[in-house]
Design a protein around this motif. Structure first.
Motif, PDB file in Angstrom:
ATOM      1  N   VAL A  24     -31.791  26.672 -51.296  1.00 62.46           N
ATOM      2  CA  VAL A  24     -31.746  25.883 -52.553  1.00 62.46           C
ATOM      3  C   VAL A  24     -32.614  24.808 -52.474  1.00 62.46           C
ATOM      4  O   VAL A  24     -33.490  24.458 -53.481  1.00 62.46           O
ATOM      5  CB  VAL A  24     -30.347  25.371 -52.904  1.00 62.46           C
ATOM      6  N   GLY A  25     -32.720  24.100 -51.088  1.00 60.17           N
ATOM      7  CA  GLY A  25     -33.598  23.059 -50.898  1.00 60.17           C
ATOM      8  C   GLY A  25     -35.137  23.046 -51.289  1.00 60.17           C
ATOM      9  O   GLY A  25     -35.773  22.562 -51.990  1.00 60.17           O
ATOM     10  N   ALA A  26     -35.475  24.296 -50.637  1.00 61.34           N
ATOM     11  CA  ALA A  26     -36.980  24.370 -50.638  1.00 61.34           C
ATOM     12  C   ALA A  26     -37.381  24.822 -52.304  1.00 61.34           C
ATOM     13  O   ALA A  26     -38.303  24.492 -52.706  1.00 61.34           O
ATOM     14  CB  ALA A  26     -37.426  25.567 -49.718  1.00 61.34           C
ATOM     15  N   TRP A  27     -36.695  25.799 -52.788  1.00 64.70           N
ATOM     16  CA  TRP A  27     -36.853  26.219 -54.081  1.00 64.70           C
ATOM     17  C   TRP A  27     -37.035  25.053 -54.978  1.00 64.70           C
ATOM     18  O   TRP A  27     -37.892  24.902 -55.849  1.00 64.70           O
ATOM     19  CB  TRP A  27     -35.765  27.205 -54.550  1.00 64.70           C
ATOM     20  N   ALA A  28     -36.159  24.179 -54.994  1.00 66.95           N
ATOM     21  CA  ALA A  28     -35.932  22.921 -55.906  1.00 66.95           C
ATOM     22  C   ALA A  28     -37.114  21.757 -55.600  1.00 66.95           C
ATOM     23  O   ALA A  28     -37.876  21.452 -56.292  1.00 66.95           O
ATOM     24  CB  ALA A  28     -34.529  22.113 -55.631  1.00 66.95           C
ATOM     25  N   GLY A  53     -33.516  18.870 -54.356  1.00 68.86           N
ATOM     26  CA  GLY A  53     -34.103  19.864 -53.305  1.00 68.86           C
ATOM     27  C   GLY A  53     -34.156  19.175 -52.151  1.00 68.86           C
ATOM     28  O   GLY A  53     -33.909  19.625 -51.144  1.00 68.86           O
ATOM     29  N   ALA A  54     -34.620  17.987 -52.025  1.00 64.30           N
ATOM     30  CA  ALA A  54     -35.006  17.070 -50.697  1.00 64.30           C
ATOM     31  C   ALA A  54     -33.159  16.824 -50.272  1.00 64.30           C
ATOM     32  O   ALA A  54     -33.149  16.903 -49.065  1.00 64.30           O
ATOM     33  CB  ALA A  54     -35.449  15.688 -51.194  1.00 64.30           C
ATOM     34  N   LEU A  55     -32.324  16.649 -51.183  1.00 61.78           N
ATOM     35  CA  LEU A  55     -30.831  16.450 -50.530  1.00 61.78           C
ATOM     36  C   LEU A  55     -30.501  17.519 -49.725  1.00 61.78           C
ATOM     37  O   LEU A  55     -29.909  17.693 -48.822  1.00 61.78           O
ATOM     38  CB  LEU A  55     -29.937  16.101 -51.829  1.00 61.78           C
ATOM     39  N   TYR A  56     -30.656  18.851 -50.471  1.00 59.32           N
ATOM     40  CA  TYR A  56     -30.236  19.952 -49.917  1.00 59.32           C
ATOM     41  C   TYR A  56     -31.291  20.405 -48.343  1.00 59.32           C
ATOM     42  O   TYR A  56     -30.434  20.701 -47.807  1.00 59.32           O
ATOM     43  CB  TYR A  56     -30.578  21.172 -50.846  1.00 59.32           C
ATOM     44  N   LEU A  57     -32.153  20.107 -48.340  1.00 58.89           N
ATOM     45  CA  LEU A  57     -33.020  20.273 -47.030  1.00 58.89           C
ATOM     46  C   LEU A  57     -32.564  18.919 -46.224  1.00 58.89           C
ATOM     47  O   LEU A  57     -32.507  19.426 -45.025  1.00 58.89           O
ATOM     48  CB  LEU A  57     -34.426  19.998 -47.636  1.00 58.89           C
ATOM     49  N   ALA A  58     -32.150  18.032 -46.681  1.00 53.98           N
ATOM     50  CA  ALA A  58     -31.652  16.906 -45.591  1.00 53.98           C
ATOM     51  C   ALA A  58     -30.315  17.688 -45.066  1.00 53.98           C
ATOM     52  O   ALA A  58     -30.029  17.357 -43.797  1.00 53.98           O
ATOM     53  CB  ALA A  58     -31.265  15.544 -46.191  1.00 53.98           C
TER      54      ALA A  58
END
Length: 144
Positions: free
Chosen positions: A18-22, A56-61
């Motif tokens: 989800v994070g990379a996509w967003a 996206g950054a939140l999901y990556l974190a």
């Protein structure tokens, strides 16, 4: 691999996907999330690149924290990551539960199951390990 590490791996994968996509393809995320011909984001308001990249950054974190906890020697890191996923998941699910009226029935089910599932994973991560799980991996608990 312990159950906690397996759940952490699932949350890491979820966060990366989800994070990379967003974060890297925000227009595609807006137009096509969750994929498979379904659209959950574009029906909720105008495109906002900044907001989508931030999500996206939140999901990556969260994914990064999950990965770090996988390699931690004790259960506390996984429990803290569970707190983070839960704190994020409660208002996220709450918002979507209040805005299901514009979705088709299959999307309502998908939305509730996916967001409720990720929240449930966070809650499970917060639970203390059973005595059996603690003793099954030597060296898991430093100083124990």
């Amino acid at each position: 691999m312990t159950i906690r590490r397996t759940i952490l791996a699932v949350t890491a994968a979820l966060g990366v996907i989800v994070g990379a996509w967003a974060a890297f393809w925000p227009t595609s995320f807006y137009d096509a999330f969750p994929g498979f011909g379904r659209i959950w984001i574009a029906i909720d308001g105008p495109f906002n690149e900044h907001l989508i990249r931030d999500v996206g950054a939140l999901y990556l974190a969260l994914a990064g924290a999950s990965v770090a906890a996988i390699f931690s020697r004790g259960p506390d890191a996984g429990r803290v990551v569970g707190v983070a996923w839960t704190v994020f998941g409660i208002p996220h699910l709450g918002y979507h539960l209040a805005h299901l009226d514009s979705l088709e029935p299959i999307d309502v089910v998908g939305n509730v199951v996916s967001l409720g599932g990720s929240l449930a994973l966070g809650i499970v991560l917060m639970l203390p390990e059973s005595k059996r799980a603690r003793s099954s991996e030597p060296g898991e608990r430093i100083g124990a």
